[in-house]
Design a protein around this motif. Structure first.
Motif, PDB file in Angstrom:
ATOM      1  N   ALA A  90      -1.888  -8.875   3.940  1.00 15.08           N
ATOM      2  CA  ALA A  90      -1.424  -7.697   4.741  1.00 15.08           C
ATOM      3  C   ALA A  90      -2.565  -7.112   5.685  1.00 15.08           C
ATOM      4  O   ALA A  90      -3.636  -7.203   5.187  1.00 15.08           O
ATOM      5  N   PHE A  91      -1.822  -6.723   6.708  1.00 18.70           N
ATOM      6  CA  PHE A  91      -3.048  -5.721   7.285  1.00 18.70           C
ATOM      7  C   PHE A  91      -3.341  -4.535   6.704  1.00 18.70           C
ATOM      8  O   PHE A  91      -4.442  -4.172   6.406  1.00 18.70           O
ATOM      9  N   CYS A  92      -2.550  -3.619   6.415  1.00 14.05           N
ATOM     10  CA  CYS A  92      -2.450  -2.467   5.358  1.00 14.05           C
ATOM     11  C   CYS A  92      -1.023  -2.222   4.839  1.00 14.05           C
ATOM     12  O   CYS A  92      -0.128  -1.899   5.759  1.00 14.05           O
ATOM     13  N   ALA A  93      -1.166  -2.152   3.610  1.00 19.95           N
ATOM     14  CA  ALA A  93       0.261  -1.832   2.923  1.00 19.95           C
ATOM     15  C   ALA A  93       0.829  -0.510   2.947  1.00 19.95           C
ATOM     16  O   ALA A  93       1.577  -0.073   2.121  1.00 19.95           O
ATOM     17  N   GLY A  94       0.326   0.279   3.701  1.00 17.98           N
ATOM     18  CA  GLY A  94       0.423   1.714   3.461  1.00 17.98           C
ATOM     19  C   GLY A  94      -0.430   2.541   2.564  1.00 17.98           C
ATOM     20  O   GLY A  94      -1.357   1.849   2.131  1.00 17.98           O
ATOM     21  N   ALA A  95      -0.383   3.772   2.158  1.00 15.80           N
ATOM     22  CA  ALA A  95      -0.933   4.365   1.371  1.00 15.80           C
ATOM     23  C   ALA A  95      -0.738   3.897  -0.032  1.00 15.80           C
ATOM     24  O   ALA A  95       0.444   3.519  -0.370  1.00 15.80           O
ATOM     25  N   ASP A  96      -2.009   3.804  -0.958  1.00 17.63           N
ATOM     26  CA  ASP A  96      -1.981   3.603  -2.254  1.00 17.63           C
ATOM     27  C   ASP A  96      -1.281   4.769  -2.865  1.00 17.63           C
ATOM     28  O   ASP A  96      -1.719   5.899  -3.095  1.00 17.63           O
ATOM     29  N   LEU A  97       0.016   4.351  -3.449  1.00 17.81           N
ATOM     30  CA  LEU A  97       0.920   5.370  -4.206  1.00 17.81           C
ATOM     31  C   LEU A  97       0.438   5.537  -5.785  1.00 17.81           C
ATOM     32  O   LEU A  97       1.306   5.920  -6.577  1.00 17.81           O
ATOM     33  N   SER A  98      -0.688   4.728  -6.179  1.00 20.78           N
ATOM     34  CA  SER A  98      -0.811   4.831  -7.593  1.00 20.78           C
ATOM     35  C   SER A  98      -1.370   6.166  -7.979  1.00 20.78           C
ATOM     36  O   SER A  98      -1.836   6.908  -7.106  1.00 20.78           O
ATOM     37  N   PRO A  99      -1.441   6.532  -9.131  1.00 21.18           N
ATOM     38  CA  PRO A  99      -2.099   8.012  -9.518  1.00 21.18           C
ATOM     39  C   PRO A  99      -3.307   8.203  -8.970  1.00 21.18           C
ATOM     40  O   PRO A  99      -4.216   7.213  -8.977  1.00 21.18           O
ATOM     41  N   ALA A 100      -3.742   9.318  -8.837  1.00 22.07           N
ATOM     42  CA  ALA A 100      -5.063   9.821  -8.405  1.00 22.07           C
ATOM     43  C   ALA A 100      -6.261   9.610  -9.387  1.00 22.07           C
ATOM     44  O   ALA A 100      -5.770   9.527 -10.832  1.00 22.07           O
TER      45      ALA A 100
END
Length: 322
Positions: A90-100
């Motif tokens: 991927a180029f960038c799959a968007g924001a990492d939505l895993s827990p902080a």
């Protein structure tokens, strides 16, 4: 600065680029920075979190910004190319939505004044901060979208000056499908790229589509995936044949002039600019090399040699100084 961006897991937790009054020189952990392309004329910035499809984090935001700022000050670098690690598919799959976590923090040191809460008065969009680093660059920035790009992966290239995309890359502006709003300066740049009604359609539907189906203006070139970086380097090579000072001033004229600039204001600024630059070393070299039928060797540095009237616009502070 570690040009390879290699680091152990313990280093990832302990460091991470931070911004106070200046960038630190911590090892890069989610970005690779290569200044050997085209004999050092191109700075290649690669978003590299392959196990997470190069998903965006605030650490990556700082590291991208830091590399753009560094390349802006390097006299030999003429063009910056931003791409994704091919291993991430991927180029960038968007924001990492895993827990902080330490590898995916909610914010970075220096984002909010020490001792103050991250409230509406002080919090800033991280993607927007990275996009502003591209806007303020003294060198043109080309996005080489070599795979899927959604969310910030799709909005960050809007701030770049040119974009080459892989024809089968899935892309989209999916804010509404996540219950979110526009970010990363996309509300400013998207309409300028594709026009009002097309921008409305892309954002309000949240549609995901292949790059080869993209509306006119979203990408400069759509090519097979394996040719994306080569095409971006080809464009960079063409840019390297122009004056770096002319390039910097012309780029900012296009970025800064728009719906709120009158023809008369544009005329006055263009007059000032061409009067000044016609008396500079790059213009003399450009004319002499043309008459002598040889390749020009432009001597000016857009970072060190910018005119005393640059910037000509009113700069807006986006970061709290208290």
């Amino acid at each position: 600065m570690n040009s390879n961006g290699d680091a152990s897991d313990s280093t990832l937790v302990a460091t991470g680029a931070r911004f106070k009054s200046e960038w630190t020189d911590d090892p890069l952990t989610s970005v690779k920075f290569d200044t050997t392309v085209l004999e050092g004329q191109v700075a290649l910035i690669t978003m590299s979190r392959p196990k997470n499809r190069n998903a965006w984090t605030e650490i990556m935001r700082n590291e991208v910004s830091r590399c753009v700022d560094k390349a802006s000050k390097m006299s030999k670098v003429r063009v910056i190319i931003l791409t994704g690690d091919p291993e991430g598919k991927a180029f960038c799959a968007g924001a990492d939505l895993s827990p902080a976590s330490p590898l995916n923090p909610n914010s970075m040191e220096g984002d909010v004044p020490t001792g103050r809460p991250a409230n509406l008065a002080y919090w800033r969009d991280g993607g927007g901060q990275a996009a502003l680093s591209i806007v303020r660059s003294t060198k043109p920035v080309i996005a080489a979208v070599n795979g899927a790009a959604v969310g910030v992966g799709m909005t960050l290239p809007l701030a770049c000056d040119m974009t080459v995309a892989a024809e089968d890359a899935k892309v989209g502006f999916v804010f509404g499908k996540r219950g979110l709003t526009m970010e990363c300066l996309s509300s400013y740049f998207l309409e300028r790229c594709v026009g009002h009604k097309v921008a409305m359609e892309l954002v309000l539907t949240g549609r995901v589509f292949k790059a080869k189906e993209a509306p006119s203006g979203l990408f400069n070139y759509v090519v097979p995936k394996e040719n994306v970086l080569d095409k971006a380097i080809e464009l960079a090579s063409e840019i390297c044949e122009t004056s770096p000072m002319s390039c910097m001033l012309n780029r900012n004229m296009i970025i800064r002039h728009g719906y709120n600039t009158s023809p008369e204001e544009a005329h006055l600024l263009e007059s000032k600019s061409i009067y000044w630059i016609a008396r500079q070393a790059d213009a003399k070299e450009g004319i002499n090399s043309f008459l002598e039928k040889r390749k020009p060797k432009y001597p000016m540095d857009p970072f060190k040699d910018s005119p005393e009237w640059f910037p000509w616009w009113n700069e807006i502070a986006t970061k709290s100084r208290l």
